[in-house]
Enzyme design. Structure first.
Site, mmCIF file in Angstrom:
data_model
loop_
_atom_site.group_PDB
_atom_site.id
_atom_site.type_symbol
_atom_site.label_atom_id
_atom_site.label_comp_id
_atom_site.label_asym_id
_atom_site.label_seq_id
_atom_site.Cartn_x
_atom_site.Cartn_y
_atom_site.Cartn_z
ATOM 1 N N LYS A 79 -2.672 -19.179 54.580
ATOM 2 C CA LYS A 79 -4.126 -19.342 54.650
ATOM 3 C C LYS A 79 -4.469 -20.186 55.872
ATOM 4 O O LYS A 79 -3.844 -21.221 56.115
ATOM 5 C CB LYS A 79 -4.631 -20.013 53.370
ATOM 6 N N SER A 159 -12.164 -18.886 47.950
ATOM 7 C CA SER A 159 -12.127 -18.742 49.388
ATOM 8 C C SER A 159 -10.845 -18.110 49.923
ATOM 9 O O SER A 159 -10.796 -17.679 51.070
ATOM 10 C CB SER A 159 -12.317 -20.114 50.041
ATOM 11 N N SER A 183 -10.581 -21.394 44.145
ATOM 12 C CA SER A 183 -10.324 -20.562 45.320
ATOM 13 C C SER A 183 -8.956 -19.906 45.381
ATOM 14 O O SER A 183 -8.690 -19.117 46.280
ATOM 15 C CB SER A 183 -10.545 -21.375 46.603
#
Length: 495
Positions: A79, A159, A183
């Site tokens: 990420k 997210s 998330s």
């Protein structure tokens, strides 16, 4: 090489050690899949194929000598909130632009030490602020799943939407995510994969770009809980560079898969039966209870009376911290820089141009609740309620071992169905936020499809630092659900 994309992380690890496949073959197959499919999915912000091939070559040399760590030769995605030494790190924001960190986050350093091969940096909501991966400065991520009755592009959740989409589509064998209010868990549910938010303090936050420092926690995302367990064991551990890191031993999480759940007490929070919950979410929740009961668990109703205050408390506390954390970005050294006649003017213009609308909204709200005259009414009160939420969980765990809830109030929605009211978007986190506020571990496992063929997940919440019991209970659900569906867009599906 069509069978290569049938590998889970665990089966790929075993095949590499048995020399049935080389790390270079495995890595090249995933690089090819990224080149073939990610133009549509947009799950990567930065690809690093040359570095990946070099790392894979080194992995093969180590494996040939009978050496190499637990992740030797395993292709992963990171990420783009984790700083990676020498590789662009953007947090999906123009304000960071082409920032290249001169250091490695602890989580990614741990993975590299265990031999992982990084394929690149994955897309996300800007600064991890969002529930649909629509706020990235690098464009939205498309969920690889499609509805049975429509070709509409679906959101992957957020997210960590890029991480979820890349894992679900078979572009990587696992990925790092971060979870502040859901998330990891919500995008895992939206894309039919597994994800674990560990106990706050289990994984170091050093080198992870901050959203809300008292809530942010790194965790793994992968096809199943066995793969997540392998990743978590590598990612976790004490780090003196993070003042919130907890010095407690890291268990062998993979062994928890064999523990079984006979005699386990599973709590069902009555407050999670929210008004307007879709019938199929309620039915899946009931099915989850049945699955656990069938393998020897006991189902017990519990109360978490402050649940209804979870979301408003979260959106005060988290946004207050975000406004403080994001105050450091000024456009001077890197990222979006807008010329102005004064230094203050440069800061203001650069921040206005560099941050997206959702991030600016959250900075404004966070600054407001911390301002003179409002601090006591909002922020201080939110912190007191947060303590009450944590006490709810502690009291519930006096009587039960884990809690079972839905992960999200719906399946993935279409990109163009985004609510215009931000509060409606925030409601996606209604089931995930309370565990984040309490700091306890939680995970999501895929448990079925909705009426339109889109994945749905179930969430398990556990006691502080008892991820092992969560993994055991989650694995029992995995075995009962037998979720082997593949999304429409997948590396193993011929174009």
């Amino acid at each position: 090489m069509s069978g290569i994309h049938d590998f889970t992380l665990a089966s790929a690890r075993d095949a590499l050690k048995a020399r049935k496949i080389s790390a270079v073959e495995l890595t090249n197959a995933h690089i090819d899949a990224i080149e073939r499919l990610d133009g549509q999915l947009n799950s990567f912000i930065t690809r690093t194929p040359d570095q990946a091939r070099e790392a894979a070559k080194a992995s093969d040399e180590a494996l040939a000598k009978g050496e190499g760590g637990s992740l030797c030769g395993i292709p992963l995605g990171i990420k783009d909130l984790f700083c990676t030494n020498g590789v662009r790190t953007t947090a999906a924001s123009k304000i960071l632009g082409n920032f290249v960190p001169p250091y490695e986050s602890t989580v990614t350093a741990n993975l590299l030490k265990d031999g992982a091969v990084f394929l690149g940096k994955l897309n996300l909501d800007e600064f991890a602020m969002g529930s649909a991966n629509l706020t990235s400065a690098f464009g939205p991520v498309e969920n690889p799943w499609k509805r049975k009755d429509s070709d509409a592009k679906l959101v992957p959740g957020g997210s960590s939407g890029g991480s979820a989409a890349a894992v679900a589509a078979g572009l990587v064998l696992g990925a790092t995510g971060t979870d502040t209010g859901g998330s990891i868990r919500q995008p895992a549910a939206f894309t039919g994969i597994a994800g674990i938010k560990p106990t706050y303090g289990r994984c170091s936050r050093f080198g992870t770009i901050a959203f809300a420092s008292s809530l942010d926690q790194a965790g793994p995302m992968a096809r199943n809980l066995q793969d997540c367990a392998i990743l978590l064991e590598s990612m976790a551990g004490f780090d003196p560079r993070d003042s919130t890191s907890v010095d407690t031993p890291v268990p062998h999480y993979e062994a928890a898969l064999k523990r079984g759940v006979k005699g386990l007490r599973v709590g069902i929070p009555k407050e999670y039966h929210v008004e307007g919950m879709p019938a199929e979410i309620e039915a899946l929740w009931q099915q989850g209870m049945t699955w656990l009961r069938d393998v020897g668990a006991e189902i017990v109703e519990v109360s978490l009376p402050h649940t209804k205050y979870g979301l408003p408390t979260y959106y005060i506390a988290a946004l207050a911290e975000a406004s403080s954390n994001l105050a450091r970005y000024d456009g001077v050294r890197f990222g979006e820089r807008v010329s102005a006649s004064t230094l203050d003017g440069l800061y203001e213009a650069s921040r206005a141009a560099g941050f997206g609308d959702e991030v600016k909204r959250r900075i404004l709200i966070g600054t407001h609740v911390l301002s003179s005259g409002y601090y006591d009414a909002y922020y201080l009160r939110a912190q007191k309620v947060r303590t009450l939420i944590q006490q709810d969980f502690l009291k519930a765990f006096e009587n039960v071992d884990v809690l079972l809830t839905p992960t999200a109030p719906s399946g993935a929605f279409a990109q163009d169905e985004k609510p215009t009211d931000p509060v409606q978007m925030y409601l996606n986190d209604v089931f995930t936020v309370p565990a984040s506020m309490a700091g306890v571990p939680a995970l999501s496992v895929p448990a079925g499809l909705d009426a339109r063929g889109v994945p749905l997940g179930l969430q398990l919440i556990g006691k502080f630092f008892d991820e092992e019991t969560l993994i055991a209970a989650g694995h029992a659900i995995e075995q009962a659900a037998a979720f082997h569906h593949r999304p429409t867009i997948h590396a193993g599906v011929s174009a």
